[in-house]
Design a protein around this motif. Structure first.
Motif, PDB file in Angstrom:
ATOM      1  N   ASP A   1     -15.457   2.597  -9.576  1.00  0.00           N
ATOM      2  CA  ASP A   1     -14.817   3.379  -9.274  1.00  0.00           C
ATOM      3  C   ASP A   1     -13.412   2.997  -8.115  1.00  0.00           C
ATOM      4  O   ASP A   1     -12.864   4.084  -7.711  1.00  0.00           O
ATOM      5  N   ALA A   2     -13.166   1.732  -8.089  1.00  0.00           N
ATOM      6  CA  ALA A   2     -11.782   1.745  -7.389  1.00  0.00           C
ATOM      7  C   ALA A   2     -12.136   0.181  -7.205  1.00  0.00           C
ATOM      8  O   ALA A   2     -12.325  -0.710  -8.143  1.00  0.00           O
ATOM      9  N   LEU A   3     -10.506  -0.153  -7.562  1.00  0.00           N
ATOM     10  CA  LEU A   3     -10.068  -1.706  -8.040  1.00  0.00           C
ATOM     11  C   LEU A   3      -9.473  -2.184  -6.365  1.00  0.00           C
ATOM     12  O   LEU A   3      -8.632  -1.561  -5.998  1.00  0.00           O
ATOM     13  N   ALA A   4      -9.537  -3.296  -5.922  1.00  0.00           N
ATOM     14  CA  ALA A   4      -9.323  -4.136  -4.950  1.00  0.00           C
ATOM     15  C   ALA A   4      -8.183  -4.477  -5.633  1.00  0.00           C
ATOM     16  O   ALA A   4      -8.366  -5.054  -7.026  1.00  0.00           O
ATOM     17  N   ALA A   5      -6.698  -4.609  -5.462  1.00  0.00           N
ATOM     18  CA  ALA A   5      -5.616  -5.357  -5.986  1.00  0.00           C
ATOM     19  C   ALA A   5      -4.884  -5.666  -4.978  1.00  0.00           C
ATOM     20  O   ALA A   5      -4.762  -6.015  -3.787  1.00  0.00           O
ATOM     21  N   SER A   6      -4.748  -7.159  -5.453  1.00  0.00           N
ATOM     22  CA  SER A   6      -3.148  -8.224  -4.715  1.00  0.00           C
ATOM     23  C   SER A   6      -1.856  -7.789  -5.194  1.00  0.00           C
ATOM     24  O   SER A   6      -1.324  -7.647  -6.368  1.00  0.00           O
TER      25      SER A   6
ATOM     26  N   CYS B   1       2.754   1.054  -6.350  1.00  0.00           N
ATOM     27  CA  CYS B   1       3.053   2.066  -6.981  1.00  0.00           C
ATOM     28  C   CYS B   1       2.759   1.920  -8.498  1.00  0.00           C
ATOM     29  O   CYS B   1       2.143   2.978  -8.714  1.00  0.00           O
ATOM     30  N   ALA B   2       2.885   0.682  -9.027  1.00  0.00           N
ATOM     31  CA  ALA B   2       2.880   1.165 -10.432  1.00  0.00           C
ATOM     32  C   ALA B   2       1.411   0.682 -11.068  1.00  0.00           C
ATOM     33  O   ALA B   2       1.002   1.810 -12.419  1.00  0.00           O
ATOM     34  N   ILE B   3       0.698   0.575 -10.183  1.00  0.00           N
ATOM     35  CA  ILE B   3      -0.741   0.181 -10.094  1.00  0.00           C
ATOM     36  C   ILE B   3      -1.463   1.726  -9.943  1.00  0.00           C
ATOM     37  O   ILE B   3      -2.466   1.734 -10.582  1.00  0.00           O
ATOM     38  N   TYR B   4      -1.395   2.162  -9.242  1.00  0.00           N
ATOM     39  CA  TYR B   4      -1.330   3.273  -8.364  1.00  0.00           C
ATOM     40  C   TYR B   4      -1.839   3.853  -9.973  1.00  0.00           C
ATOM     41  O   TYR B   4      -2.465   4.994 -10.305  1.00  0.00           O
ATOM     42  N   LYS B   5      -0.405   4.431 -10.361  1.00  0.00           N
ATOM     43  CA  LYS B   5      -0.010   5.541 -11.024  1.00  0.00           C
ATOM     44  C   LYS B   5      -0.892   5.159 -12.562  1.00  0.00           C
ATOM     45  O   LYS B   5      -1.288   5.800 -13.591  1.00  0.00           O
ATOM     46  N   ASN B   6      -0.740   3.268 -12.834  1.00  0.00           N
ATOM     47  CA  ASN B   6      -1.619   3.513 -14.298  1.00  0.00           C
ATOM     48  C   ASN B   6      -3.182   3.531 -14.304  1.00  0.00           C
ATOM     49  O   ASN B   6      -3.277   4.061 -14.986  1.00  0.00           O
ATOM     50  N   ILE B   7      -3.696   3.489 -12.968  1.00  0.00           N
ATOM     51  CA  ILE B   7      -4.931   3.645 -13.067  1.00  0.00           C
ATOM     52  C   ILE B   7      -5.661   4.180 -12.701  1.00  0.00           C
ATOM     53  O   ILE B   7      -7.030   5.045 -13.116  1.00  0.00           O
ATOM     54  N   GLN B   8      -4.899   5.629 -12.242  1.00  0.00           N
ATOM     55  CA  GLN B   8      -5.731   7.051 -11.516  1.00  0.00           C
ATOM     56  C   GLN B   8      -6.672   6.730 -10.962  1.00  0.00           C
ATOM     57  O   GLN B   8      -7.679   7.361 -11.112  1.00  0.00           O
ATOM     58  N   ARG B   9      -7.209   5.727  -9.867  1.00  0.00           N
ATOM     59  CA  ARG B   9      -8.119   5.183  -9.143  1.00  0.00           C
ATOM     60  C   ARG B   9      -7.810   5.346  -8.016  1.00  0.00           C
ATOM     61  O   ARG B   9      -6.827   4.312  -7.723  1.00  0.00           O
ATOM     62  N   PRO B  10      -8.455   5.208  -6.665  1.00  0.00           N
ATOM     63  CA  PRO B  10      -8.098   4.641  -5.499  1.00  0.00           C
ATOM     64  C   PRO B  10      -8.179   2.998  -5.511  1.00  0.00           C
ATOM     65  O   PRO B  10      -8.758   2.695  -6.597  1.00  0.00           O
ATOM     66  N   VAL B  11      -6.809   3.162  -4.443  1.00  0.00           N
ATOM     67  CA  VAL B  11      -6.506   1.280  -4.623  1.00  0.00           C
ATOM     68  C   VAL B  11      -7.332   1.453  -3.370  1.00  0.00           C
ATOM     69  O   VAL B  11      -7.056   1.420  -2.685  1.00  0.00           O
ATOM     70  N   VAL B  12      -8.269  -0.842  -3.248  1.00  0.00           N
ATOM     71  CA  VAL B  12      -7.990  -1.302  -1.974  1.00  0.00           C
ATOM     72  C   VAL B  12      -7.345  -1.634  -1.903  1.00  0.00           C
ATOM     73  O   VAL B  12      -7.101  -3.142  -2.503  1.00  0.00           O
TER      74      VAL B  12
END
Length: 293
Positions: free
Chosen positions: A178-183, A203-214
């Protein structure tokens, strides 16, 4: 009211703001966070970090967090932070947590995926949201909860552990988290120098996953960095070290200026200082364009 992470972050996505996730290993910190949320009428995430079992076991703190969440007049998610032990993650779900983080980021990619899928299947059957981590968030070694091999990351190593946007897309699609913790450059603990955040990567992570980033390691950033991160897709910001430090220094000042001391007075001092710091952070996370002092 108790809600799961997916519900609280769906609204954050629609409103382009982030919800603060505050680790609360003491009653004072729980009260501070809830009071701050109710005062601002803002959603909140009450977290219990697996490493804080050494301070207070999840069997004791978990029901306390859930009770406070149910009685609150704002949406509250009760979340397990950095759960790496599968038994503890499942125990949190069984206790009644509405969200868990399964952190298998120290494993190779295939094992990380396999472990996350196991927890997602277990959690989603009970309407519990799941956050997972890809890449690895470093620690300053001061006040942080996570280090590489028990030591702070070396200066030149960090980018090797940043989240790859292309792999992130695959990871999210396979695991159905449901959400991705990104480094992307934040660190756990106290910042020893000004952080250098890779917003293009975010921005690239958010665009690719279409999920909330943590965003982990959310304490100590500038207001500008917070706003940029939120506008780049961050919907959950983990915040602990600087609030805990505010409580500690308030107690230190109180002791230095008072000779007639009782422990119960110190708990009130700590709670009020933590609450003040949490309110300041939450106002920024709400992303209303106001300068917060």
């Amino acid at each position: 009211m108790l809600v799961n992470l997916k519900e609280i972050l769906t609204k954050a996505e629609a409103g382009n703001y982030a919800v603060g996730a505050f680790n609360s290993p003491t009653l004072e910190s729980v009260r501070a966070v809830i009071e701050a949320a109710e005062e601002l009428q803002a959603p909140i995430i009450l977290s219990h970090a697996e490493v804080h079992n050494e301070i207070i076991p999840i069997e004791i703190m978990g029901p306390i967090l859930i009770d406070f969440a149910k009685r609150a007049n704002v949406p509250v998610t009760v979340h397990l932070d950095h759960g790496s032990n599968l038994e503890i993650v499942k125990k949190a779900i069984d206790i009644g947590f509405s969200s868990v983080m399964i952190d298998a980021s120290h494993m190779n990619y295939e094992d990380n995926v396999r472990t996350v899928i196991e927890i997602v299947e277990y959690a989603h059957r009970q309407n519990v949201s799941v956050e997972a981590e890809l890449g690895m968030i470093a620690s300053s070694g001061i006040g942080g909860e996570e280090t590489k091999g028990g030591e702070p990351f070396a200066e030149g190593d960090l980018i090797d552990y940043y989240t790859d946007p292309l792999i992130a897309k695959d990871f999210v699609e396979i695991t159905e988290i449901d959400a991705l913790a990104a480094s992307f450059g934040t660190v756990h603990g106290i910042y020893l120098k000004e952080p250098n955040l890779d917003f293009d990567r975010l921005c690239a992570i958010y665009k690719n996953i279409q999920r909330p980033v943590v965003m982990h390691g959310g304490s100590g950033l500038s207001e500008e960095d917070y706003v940029t991160a939120i506008n780049s897709g961050v919907r959950k910001i983990n915040y602990y070290s600087y609030a805990a430090k505010a409580g500690a220094y308030a107690i230190k000042d109180f002791i230095e200026n008072n000779s007639n001391l009782f422990y119960h007075d110190l708990t009130v001092v700590a709670k009020d200082a933590i609450k003040k710091d949490v309110i300041r952070a939450m106002k920024i996370f709400l992303n209303k364009g106001e300068v917060v002092r």
